[in-house]
Write an enzyme that holds these catalytic residues in place. Structure first.
Site, PDB file in Angstrom:
ATOM      1  N   MET A  38       0.899  -1.137  -0.069  1.00  7.66           N
ATOM      2  CA  MET A  38      -0.095   0.095   0.075  1.00  7.66           C
ATOM      3  C   MET A  38       0.786   1.173  -0.142  1.00  7.66           C
ATOM      4  O   MET A  38       0.939   1.817  -0.936  1.00  7.66           O
ATOM      5  CB  MET A  38      -1.145   0.073   1.223  1.00  7.66           C
ATOM      6  N   CYS A  39       1.567   1.691   1.020  1.00  2.56           N
ATOM      7  CA  CYS A  39       2.608   2.187   1.153  1.00  2.56           C
ATOM      8  C   CYS A  39       1.979   3.808   1.042  1.00  2.56           C
ATOM      9  O   CYS A  39       1.032   4.269   0.471  1.00  2.56           O
ATOM     10  CB  CYS A  39       3.648   2.532   0.002  1.00  2.56           C
ATOM     11  N   GLY A  40       2.723   4.889   1.772  1.00  7.16           N
ATOM     12  CA  GLY A  40       2.148   6.365   1.675  1.00  7.16           C
ATOM     13  C   GLY A  40       3.381   7.274   1.560  1.00  7.16           C
ATOM     14  O   GLY A  40       4.728   7.006   1.741  1.00  7.16           O
TER      15      GLY A  40
END
Length: 294
Positions: A1-3
């Site tokens: 997912m990661c931001g």
């Protein structure tokens, strides 16, 4: 997912607040990637200074004073959590060679004239405190929170990836053909520090820059060569750039005012930036490279 979160400051009066603002952005992105995080800071006087180059590396297990003595040349060592930053009056390439000679096998996470790259394993809020990120100042910052899906949770696999002077890349998504491109780059003599597919993207961009292309062109070439789904935020000493893949299924939003330009995976990362109520806010179009320069 990661931001992803990044901020380029145009108004010099905001430079002392870079760390405060980036800390808030990183906190809002923490749920998108709770296993590791990192930041790239441009112009933070805690790590950089006029006339000096910097090299960031993962903690080599050598005390700071001993490392400074091994590197020589008046090197100074600053610790920041799982990362340490070495600065010296010699050039970045020469300093990196000296560090690799002094600590064989050291994992270098960044180098340049004005850049410190801090990263590690752990919750982003904890790492922000270890980095003393709120105390940072400077003209530009890039941050990432990682949820590992394609490689192990290690400091080496955390973002940003900085594989050329003053270059940083963070990535949300997955490259489908990264193994093929990794083999091609290795055949050209490129070495890798992790199994992360994002590092392949960073080293591809670095190779194109070394050929003389500007960042805009390098990212266009990446879009032509890489398959998959991705959002990239890439920075150099004076440039802030965003690009998404042809499908643009990974979230991304940009906000811009006369005082700053910011990019994040979600609006909530931007919601508390000063002047956000009057910002131009938009989603980047697929495969269009957006660049801003100071």
């Amino acid at each position: 997912m990661c931001g992803i979160a990044g901020l380029q400051v145009r108004d010099p009066s905001l430079e002392p607040r870079l760390g405060e603002l980036l800390t808030g952005m990183l906190h809002q992105a923490a749920e998108r990637g709770p296993d590791s995080a990192g930041v790239g800071l441009y112009g933070d006087p805690r790590f950089t200074a006029p006339g000096r180059s910097t090299v960031s590396l993962l903690d080599p297990g050598v005390p700071a004073e001993e490392l400074a003595a091994r590197v020589g040349g008046g090197a100074e060592v600053v610790a920041a959590g799982q990362t340490i930053v070495v600065r010296s009056r010699i050039g970045a390439a020469e300093l990196e060679r000296a560090i690799r000679d002094a600590v064989p096998g050291a994992v270098v996470t960044g180098r340049g004239s004005d850049l410190a790259v801090l990263k590690g394993v752990g919750h982003p809020d904890v790492l922000a405190r270890e980095f003393a990120l709120r105390e940072a100042s400077g003209r530009q910052g890039i941050a990432h929170t990682r949820m590992a899906t394609e490689s192990a949770v290690t400091p080496e696999g955390a973002h940003p990836f900085s594989v050329a002077e003053d270059l940083c890349l963070v990535h949300n998504g997955s490259f489908a053909n990264h193994a093929t491109i990794r083999r091609e780059l290795r055949a050209e003599g490129v070495a890798f520090d992790s199994d992360n597919d994002s590092e392949v993207g960073a080293r591809f961009v670095a190779a194109r820059l070394a050929e003389g292309h500007d960042l805009d062109k390098a990212l266009r070439l990446l879009c032509e060569r890489f398959d998959g789904f991705y959002t990239l935020l890439v920075t150099t000493a004076d440039t802030f750039a965003v690009v998404r893949d042809a499908i643009a299924c990974k979230p991304a939003i940009v906000a811009e005012t006369d005082a700053w330009v910011a990019m994040a995976s979600e609006y909530r990362c931007l919601a508390r930036l000063p002047g956000i109520e009057s910002a131009r806010i938009f989603e980047p179009e697929p495969e269009e490279v957006y660049t801003w320069q100071r």
